[in-house]
Write an enzyme that holds these catalytic residues in place. Structure first.
Site, short mmCIF file in Angstrom:
data_model
loop_
_atom_site.label_atom_id
_atom_site.label_comp_id
_atom_site.label_asym_id
_atom_site.label_seq_id
_atom_site.Cartn_x
_atom_site.Cartn_y
_atom_site.Cartn_z
N SER A 221 0.83 -1.20 0.00
CA SER A 221 0.00 0.00 0.00
C SER A 221 0.87 1.25 0.00
O SER A 221 1.98 1.25 0.55
CB SER A 221 -0.89 0.02 1.24
OG SER A 221 -0.12 0.30 2.41
N ASP A 222 0.37 2.32 -0.61
CA ASP A 222 0.96 3.61 -0.32
C ASP A 222 0.74 3.85 1.17
O ASP A 222 -0.15 3.29 1.80
CB ASP A 222 0.31 4.71 -1.16
CG ASP A 222 1.21 5.93 -1.32
OD1 ASP A 222 2.17 6.08 -0.53
OD2 ASP A 222 0.97 6.73 -2.24
N TRP A 223 1.58 4.71 1.74
CA TRP A 223 1.60 4.84 3.20
C TRP A 223 0.26 5.39 3.72
O TRP A 223 -0.17 6.47 3.33
CB TRP A 223 2.77 5.72 3.60
CG TRP A 223 4.02 4.96 3.94
CD1 TRP A 223 4.79 5.14 5.04
CD2 TRP A 223 4.65 3.91 3.21
NE1 TRP A 223 5.85 4.26 5.05
CE2 TRP A 223 5.79 3.49 3.94
CE3 TRP A 223 4.34 3.24 2.02
CZ2 TRP A 223 6.62 2.46 3.50
CZ3 TRP A 223 5.19 2.22 1.58
CH2 TRP A 223 6.30 1.83 2.32
N ALA A 225 -2.61 4.17 2.96
CA ALA A 225 -3.68 4.04 1.95
C ALA A 225 -4.67 2.94 2.31
O ALA A 225 -5.84 3.01 1.92
CB ALA A 225 -3.08 3.78 0.57
#
Length: 810
Positions: A221-223, A225
């Site tokens: 995941s993006d941080w 997200a």
């Protein structure tokens, strides 16, 4: 691989789930019982920051991704990747969080500088080479942000509405190319696509990425997200980062036990993590993909940064052949613009790094124009002169677009030091700093426990070169004390109500006027107490006395009038171009347009250097002799600029994106009702055939001329012969476009089919071959469908300068 299967079989459910979430900001947990060490990730894409604050361990800062794409040189992109892989290994990092291969859908996109191009083929070729270079070093990559994260407004919640054809032909195409070339990781974006947030998007993450494309790596995941347990787990996400806000853990264990998430889904995720660990060499019993003996030889990061920068610079105007300058005939060069002395060498946001040095345009030109400077005060608002053997270089700020006081740095500042202390004043860590800026996300320095830190101080000695009213500033957020010469200037909180974008805008600023005398040193100390030890970002700002904006403009114009040539450096600032927010206008901030017009009126031999990561408006474009686009050029900015302006290197760049003439030409980036509609479909950028761009896609002038002599189609390739018809050695980017011979409203008039570089001496002819794969002539209609018919294939210097054509029947 039996090692991976054996390791998986040895884990209970709780341990499997533990392995799928960050244990802190940057790492996954170690599992010693199976010989698994902790997997470490860190931001890119132009340098390796590492996982914490290490001011004694600076990072190489390469030019921005837009610059790398402007080289149109996959081999050079691979070299860039190798440098960053080398940096990762030096810093103990296993996975680089890069490259960003979202498209330049709109120049208003705030993170435009971190992406490559508006064209999916160019993006894919540069991105694939970059990934190969990083992974040549045995370091993983995470291609991001999957998918349609092409703007920043409401990026956590926006639902991008994009048709299947445009999604496949444009936005997914770079990911497909890079995944097909063997990328080890992909990062899921914050945004949603067609009704589903990407971290839960089973259709795209499982159906497309993992099954159709055969991706066997990790989706992280993006941080922050990931915001759900079952939907994210069943939607294809493999790893949640960071530890803060993790929705998995015990909740995911419970979901498996209840049957909401099948355990085989967890096993697939763990298998992927173990496979990545094996590839990078942190799983006992599994040989890494790249043995130490097989890694590329050590590269000089600074030299590579300088080469990429010069190769990326795009000369878009050169009336009368003003460039390159003849240094032997120069007697006076008038340099102006705040960014000439304090260049913006990298984009703002999460991926900032601290290089060991930065060469400003002013420093680079001064050094190249020969010899010892006898008086130099970079950063001063008043003019100064640097007397050199061959020429006199004068400098005047002219116009300063920065809304905040610049970070304290330069020759007036010495003994800049950062100190961490525990409660009661006990010193935990001390380090010299290149500037009065403390910034990190993640861990404090080695040996310092986060819960020990009670305060962090920046101290420095300021020896003013001018008497009068200076301004000192606190830039950041927290509880601060600021003193100068032992006298308190401020004590208290510096906060404002923030959203996520405020962090990337640089938080708050408080200014304090101080009367200082030239030559009399004063100690300045800024202390922050408390705060979050996992995220630190604050600085001492300093501005010397200024005669005022009108006088600054007058000074620059006067200096230009007396010079052989004037060089004006203009660009964007972190307040208008950065991660976390989109731009509201393409206009240059402050009074920089006025500065250019004033200088050009005073001296017809004016060169404008544009230090911006993405397109800007140029109402003065027809008033100046030369315009050179330098993007965010990395740590060797000034050295590369001097190389190009003085002819030691050719400006080798070509535009990877159309530069519009006005704000209204840019596609919108603001959602309506939570959704952002890509109504343009496949007609993006140059594919929309814009009638009046400021500069077209692929445009760029070198220092020689090229004659296009022949074009033929042979064995599925466009074969193009070009000749260097000028007087200097040079490099031409031969661009090949294809499109239907007869107008077709369902398809663009033409699209980039491929490209190749030709390097030749004066008079020399070179033949290049550009493959034309089947996908060149296909569209997505529930699957890739080849469209039969007659196509016009064109060999071009740019999309607007097509030199040769031939027809091809499919």
């Amino acid at each position: 691989m039996s090692v991976i299967e054996d390791a998986l079989a040895a884990l209970d459910l709780e341990t499997k789930v533990k392995l799928l979430s960050g244990q802190d900001f940057w790492t996954l947990p170690a599992i010693p019982e199976i010989g698994l060490r902790s997997l470490v990730m860190s931001d890119g894409p132009i340098g390796l920051r590492g996982i914490g604050w290490r001011p004694d361990d600076p990072s190489v800062a390469l030019p921005s991704p837009t610059a790398l794409a402007a080289t149109w040189d996959p081999a050079l992109a691979r070299t860039a990747g190798r440098v960053l892989g080398q940096e990762a290994r030096r810093k103990g990092v296993h996975v680089l969080l890069a490259p960003t291969v979202n498209l330049h859908r709109s120049p208003l996109g705030g993170r435009h500088f971190e992406c490559y191009s508006e064209d999916p083929l160019l993006t894919g070729e540069i991105g694939a080479a970059y990934v190969a270079g990083v992974q040549d070093q045995g370091v993983g990559t995470t291609v991001k942000h999957f998918v349609a994260n092409d703007s920043e407004t409401d990026r956590f919640t926006v639902d991008v509405r994009v048709g299947e054809r445009a999604l496949r032909e444009l936005y997914l195409a770079p990911f497909e190319r890079i995944v097909g070339s063997g990328a080890w990781g992909v990062m899921a974006a914050y945004n949603g696509v067609n009704g589903s947030t990407m971290t839960e998007h089973a259709e795209l993450q499982i159906g497309l990425l993992k099954r159709e494309w055969g991706f066997d790596g990790v989706i992280v995941s993006d941080w922050t997200a990931a915001r759900s347990t079952g939907p994210a787990a069943n939607g294809g996400l493999d790893v949640v980062m960071p530890a803060v806000g993790d929705p998995w853990g015990e909740a995911l264990v419970a979901a498996v036990r209840s049957g909401a998430v099948p355990e085989e889904v967890i096993d697939d995720k763990v298998r992927r993590v173990l496979r990545l660990a094996a590839r990078v060499g942190i799983l006992d019993g599994a040989a890494p993909v790249v043995a130490e003996a097989d890694r590329p030889s050590t590269l000089d990061g600074a030299a590579v940064a300088r080469t990429i920068a010069a190769r990326s610079f795009v000369l878009v105007r050169n009336e009368g052949g003003l460039l390159p300058l003849d240094s032997a005939r120069l007697r006076t060069v008038a340099v102006s613009g705040a960014l000439a002395a304090d260049a913006r060498v990298q984009g703002g946001g999460s991926a900032l790094v601290q290089p060991a040095r930065v060469v400003s345009p002013l420093d680079g030109l001064t050094a190249a124009l020969a010899g010892e400077q006898t008086l130099a005060v970079p950063g001063e608002a008043s003019a100064f002169a640097a007397i050199v053997n061959a020429a006199t270089v004068t400098y005047a700020v002219g116009a300063d677009p920065r809304r905040r006081v610049p970070v304290a740095r330069g020759p007036q500042w010495s003994d800049i030091t950062g100190v961490l202390r525990a409660a009661g004043g006990r010193e935990l860590f001390r380090s010299p700093l290149p500037t009065a800026y403390a910034r990190w996300m993640g861990d404090p320095p080695p040996g310092v426990a986060p819960d020990e830190i009670a305060e962090l101080s920046l101290s420095a000695r300021l020896t003013p070169t001018a008497s009068g009213a200076h301004e000192l500033a606190i830039v950041g957020f927290g509880d601060f004390t600021l003193t100068a010469g032992g006298q308190p200037l401020f004590e208290g909180p510096v906060y404002r109500e923030q959203d996520e974008s405020d962090v990337f805008r640089g938080a708050e600023e408080r200014r304090f006027p101080v009367e200082l005398s030239a030559g009399e040193p004063v100690e300045v100390v800024l202390t922050q107490r408390g705060g979050n030890p996992g995220y630190v970002s604050f600085a001492i700002g300093h501005a010397p006395p200024s005669p005022g904006p009108d006088a600054l403009l007058d000074g620059a114009a006067s200096a230009a009038a007396e010079a052989d040539v004037a060089v004006v450096v203009v660009g964007t600032t972190e307040e208008v171009e950065s991660e976390g927010f989109d731009r509201t206008t393409l206009a240059l901030p402050g009074r920089q347009d006025e500065l250019v017009s004033r200088v050009a009126a005073a001296n017809p031999r004016t060169v404008v250097v544009v230090n911006a990561g993405s397109p800007v408006l140029m109402p003065w474009a027809d008033q100046v002799a030369a315009i050179l686009l330098t993007w965010f050029p990395g740590q060797e900015a000034g050295a590369a600029l001097a190389d190009v302006l003085l002819g030691a290197a050719e400006p080798g760049g070509r535009l990877p994106t159309t530069w519009p003439r006005r704000d209204s030409d840019a596609l919108p980036v603001t959602p309506t009702g939570g959704a952002l509609a890509y109504d343009e479909g496949v007609f993006l950028g140059y594919r929309a055939d814009p009638a009046d761009p400021l500069f077209p896609f692929g445009h760029g002038l070198g220092y020689t001329e090229w004659a296009y002599e022949s074009l033929s189609i042979e064995d599925g390739e466009a074969v193009v012969t070009v000749r260097n018809s000028g007087t200097r050695p040079g490099r031409e980017v031969v661009q090949v476009y294809a499109g239907p011979s007869s107008p077709d409203s369902a398809r663009p008039r033409r699209w980039l089919a491929g490209f190749a570089s030709a390097v030749a001496e004066p008079g020399e002819a070179v033949t290049v071959r550009v493959p034309l794969p089947e996908r060149t002539f296909a569209v997505w209609e529930g699957g890739w469908q080849k469209v039969a018919g007659t196509y016009l294939v064109e060999a071009a210097h740019s999309v607007a300068d097509r030199r040769l054509s031939t027809e091809l029947t499919i």
